[in-house]
Design a protein around this motif. Sequence first.
Motif, mmCIF file in Angstrom:
data_model
loop_
_atom_site.group_PDB
_atom_site.id
_atom_site.type_symbol
_atom_site.label_atom_id
_atom_site.label_comp_id
_atom_site.label_asym_id
_atom_site.label_seq_id
_atom_site.Cartn_x
_atom_site.Cartn_y
_atom_site.Cartn_z
ATOM 1 N N LEU A 70 1.036 -1.108 -0.031
ATOM 2 C CA LEU A 70 0.002 0.060 0.037
ATOM 3 C C LEU A 70 0.737 1.307 0.058
ATOM 4 N N ASN A 71 1.841 1.303 0.812
ATOM 5 C CA ASN A 71 2.983 2.517 0.888
ATOM 6 C C ASN A 71 3.538 2.734 -0.505
ATOM 7 N N ARG A 72 3.786 1.612 -1.225
ATOM 8 C CA ARG A 72 4.425 1.718 -2.674
ATOM 9 C C ARG A 72 3.521 2.363 -3.542
ATOM 10 N N VAL A 73 2.202 2.006 -3.357
ATOM 11 C CA VAL A 73 1.103 2.370 -4.322
ATOM 12 C C VAL A 73 0.903 4.017 -3.956
ATOM 13 N N ARG A 74 0.666 4.135 -2.698
ATOM 14 C CA ARG A 74 0.354 5.439 -2.486
ATOM 15 C C ARG A 74 1.339 6.385 -2.557
ATOM 16 N N HIS A 75 2.685 6.089 -2.028
ATOM 17 C CA HIS A 75 3.580 7.033 -1.942
ATOM 18 C C HIS A 75 4.996 6.719 -2.613
ATOM 19 N N GLY A 76 4.883 5.724 -3.242
ATOM 20 C CA GLY A 76 5.972 4.901 -3.830
ATOM 21 C C GLY A 76 6.745 5.975 -5.160
ATOM 22 N N ASN A 77 7.619 5.636 -5.324
ATOM 23 C CA ASN A 77 8.459 6.015 -6.550
ATOM 24 C C ASN A 77 9.403 4.913 -7.035
ATOM 25 N N PRO A 78 8.947 4.120 -8.027
ATOM 26 C CA PRO A 78 9.544 2.803 -8.378
ATOM 27 C C PRO A 78 10.975 2.858 -8.485
ATOM 28 N N GLY A 79 11.513 3.928 -9.274
ATOM 29 C CA GLY A 79 12.799 4.300 -9.532
ATOM 30 C C GLY A 79 13.770 4.668 -8.401
ATOM 31 N N ALA A 80 13.200 5.494 -7.635
ATOM 32 C CA ALA A 80 13.731 5.825 -6.375
ATOM 33 C C ALA A 80 14.026 4.823 -5.448
ATOM 34 N N ASP A 81 12.410 4.080 -5.171
ATOM 35 C CA ASP A 81 12.585 3.188 -4.092
ATOM 36 C C ASP A 81 13.517 1.915 -4.351
ATOM 37 N N ALA A 82 13.961 1.657 -5.560
ATOM 38 C CA ALA A 82 14.828 0.478 -6.050
ATOM 39 C C ALA A 82 16.241 0.786 -5.630
ATOM 40 N N VAL A 83 16.517 2.261 -5.658
ATOM 41 C CA VAL A 83 17.993 2.594 -5.129
ATOM 42 C C VAL A 83 18.078 3.262 -4.015
ATOM 43 N N ARG A 84 17.046 3.300 -3.049
ATOM 44 C CA ARG A 84 16.826 4.130 -1.900
ATOM 45 C C ARG A 84 17.949 3.317 -0.917
ATOM 46 N N LEU A 85 18.807 4.237 -0.273
ATOM 47 C CA LEU A 85 19.746 3.725 0.777
ATOM 48 C C LEU A 85 19.212 3.291 1.889
ATOM 49 N N PRO A 86 19.926 2.243 2.638
ATOM 50 C CA PRO A 86 19.377 1.823 4.127
ATOM 51 C C PRO A 86 19.284 3.223 4.786
ATOM 52 N N LEU A 87 20.132 3.882 4.733
ATOM 53 C CA LEU A 87 19.866 5.322 5.753
ATOM 54 C C LEU A 87 18.537 5.766 5.530
ATOM 55 N N ASP A 88 18.095 6.107 4.170
ATOM 56 C CA ASP A 88 16.840 6.710 3.852
ATOM 57 C C ASP A 88 15.789 6.013 4.447
ATOM 58 N N TRP A 89 15.780 4.563 4.276
ATOM 59 C CA TRP A 89 14.503 3.890 5.065
ATOM 60 C C TRP A 89 14.623 4.098 6.381
ATOM 61 N N GLY A 90 15.857 4.060 7.174
ATOM 62 C CA GLY A 90 15.868 4.023 8.549
ATOM 63 C C GLY A 90 15.538 5.523 9.064
ATOM 64 N N LEU A 91 15.495 6.556 8.316
ATOM 65 C CA LEU A 91 15.147 7.847 8.578
ATOM 66 C C LEU A 91 13.498 7.821 8.517
ATOM 67 N N ILE A 92 13.072 7.387 7.380
ATOM 68 C CA ILE A 92 11.595 7.041 7.219
ATOM 69 C C ILE A 92 11.030 6.383 8.502
ATOM 70 N N ALA A 93 11.656 5.208 8.667
ATOM 71 C CA ALA A 93 11.154 4.543 9.846
ATOM 72 C C ALA A 93 11.278 5.168 11.183
ATOM 73 N N GLY A 94 11.983 6.116 11.413
ATOM 74 C CA GLY A 94 12.272 6.806 12.553
ATOM 75 C C GLY A 94 10.852 7.876 12.501
ATOM 76 N N GLU A 95 10.658 8.529 11.460
ATOM 77 C CA GLU A 95 9.293 9.472 11.416
ATOM 78 C C GLU A 95 8.370 8.592 11.690
ATOM 79 N N HIS A 96 8.162 7.446 11.142
ATOM 80 C CA HIS A 96 6.878 6.604 11.549
ATOM 81 C C HIS A 96 6.920 6.162 12.825
#
Length: 82
Positions: free
Chosen positions: A16-42
């Motif tokens: 659902l997150n990918r459908v609503r907010h995703g960017n397939p090109g960006a998500d495929a190369v997003r760094l672990p740090l980026d995902w960690g920052l997103i997780a921190g926000e949530h």
Amino acid sequence: MDGKEFLKKTLLQAELNRVRHGNPGADAVRLPLDWGLIAGEHFGHLMAALRKEDPDAIEKEVLHVSAVLLELHDALVRDRAR
């Protein structure tokens, strides 16, 4: 304890997150740090739901956190494969 339902909900939330907010090109190369920052926000949203003692909001935010942690894990696996 059976985590199968939780895992199903986590996978659904990630989709659902990918459908609503995703960017397939960006998500495929997003760094672990980026995902960690997103997780921190949530995680902050989860803390607010806990403070309000709202069970529905808590479950929603737990799934938001777990879905992003799944993305973080996938990014780590991708990085190791390179």
